[in-house]
Write an enzyme that holds these catalytic residues in place. Structure first.
Site, PDB file in Angstrom:
ATOM      1  N   GLU A 212     -10.930  -2.825   3.549  1.00 33.95           N
ATOM      2  CA  GLU A 212     -10.757  -2.737   2.042  1.00 33.95           C
ATOM      3  C   GLU A 212     -10.921  -3.999   1.258  1.00 33.95           C
ATOM      4  O   GLU A 212     -11.625  -4.346   0.337  1.00 33.95           O
ATOM      5  CB  GLU A 212      -9.890  -1.786   1.495  1.00 33.95           C
ATOM      6  CG  GLU A 212      -9.972  -0.445   2.131  1.00 33.95           C
ATOM      7  CD  GLU A 212      -9.088   0.739   1.452  1.00 33.95           C
ATOM      8  OE1 GLU A 212      -8.110   0.412   0.915  1.00 33.95           O
ATOM      9  OE2 GLU A 212      -9.212   1.674   1.748  1.00 33.95           O
TER      10      GLU A 212
ATOM     11  N   GLU B 239      -4.176   1.805   9.875  1.00 39.93           N
ATOM     12  CA  GLU B 239      -3.916   1.723   8.488  1.00 39.93           C
ATOM     13  C   GLU B 239      -3.950   0.116   8.081  1.00 39.93           C
ATOM     14  O   GLU B 239      -4.690  -0.296   7.024  1.00 39.93           O
ATOM     15  CB  GLU B 239      -2.543   2.291   7.702  1.00 39.93           C
ATOM     16  CG  GLU B 239      -2.454   1.960   6.566  1.00 39.93           C
ATOM     17  CD  GLU B 239      -3.197   3.052   5.721  1.00 39.93           C
ATOM     18  OE1 GLU B 239      -4.022   2.373   4.603  1.00 39.93           O
ATOM     19  OE2 GLU B 239      -2.912   4.411   5.875  1.00 39.93           O
TER      20      GLU B 239
ATOM     21  N   GLU C 148       0.951  -1.319   0.086  1.00 45.26           N
ATOM     22  CA  GLU C 148      -0.045  -0.128   0.000  1.00 45.26           C
ATOM     23  C   GLU C 148       0.934   1.367   0.133  1.00 45.26           C
ATOM     24  O   GLU C 148       1.717   1.441   0.913  1.00 45.26           O
ATOM     25  CB  GLU C 148      -1.002  -0.124   1.308  1.00 45.26           C
ATOM     26  CG  GLU C 148      -2.198  -1.284   1.248  1.00 45.26           C
ATOM     27  CD  GLU C 148      -2.832  -0.911   0.315  1.00 45.26           C
ATOM     28  OE1 GLU C 148      -3.424   0.388   0.039  1.00 45.26           O
ATOM     29  OE2 GLU C 148      -3.175  -1.767  -0.193  1.00 45.26           O
TER      30      GLU C 148
END
Length: 139
Positions: free
Chosen positions: A88, A81, A40
């Site tokens: 997600e 995070e 990411e």
């Protein structure tokens, strides 16, 4: 079609480790999570911000407590995070088509990350101001 007369296996599909094996398995799962998170861009930027923040704290001569608070805030940011990325992943898997619930879940995760980014930025600003402009008060 499944045969209704068969009984499920008494053995679980996944074997849960115990003792020291559990410790090593947990460490392996965490390393795999870190490896996934490293993909990411946002996480890589946050790691760079962590390094830059440490350098800034060093340049201004911040007290050790500021380093500790900053490190804890950054670890919280990394944790959130991670959870945001997990949300997600699950949302994309369960609801690949557009849905307002999926969008809301992703937006809420993003907002949680944003809140911690503000907390980290605010603390660095506090450290900068208090160290540079109010250090004479400590003398």
């Amino acid at each position: 079609m499944d045969n209704p007369h068969t009984t499920p296996s008494p053995e679980p599909v996944f074997h849960k480790e115990t003792g020291f094996r559990h410790l090593f398995a947990a460490a392996r799962y965490s390393a795999q999570g870190l490896s996934r998170l490293w993909k990411e861009a946002a996480f890589r930027h946050e790691v760079l911000a962590f390094g830059a923040g440490l350098v800034l704290l060093g340049v201004i001569g911040a007290p050790v407590t500021h380093y500790l608070i900053f490190a804890v805030l950054m670890l919280l940011l990394f944790s959130v995070e991670s959870l945001n990325t997990a949300i997600e992943e699950i949302v994309d898997r369960v609801s690949p088509e557009f849905s307002s619930a999926a969008r809301n879940a992703k937006d809420l995760g993003s907002f949680a990350v944003f809140c911690l980014l503000l907390a980290n930025g605010g603390f660095v600003l506090y450290s900068l101001i208090s160290t540079l402009f109010f250090s004479f008060v400590m003398i």
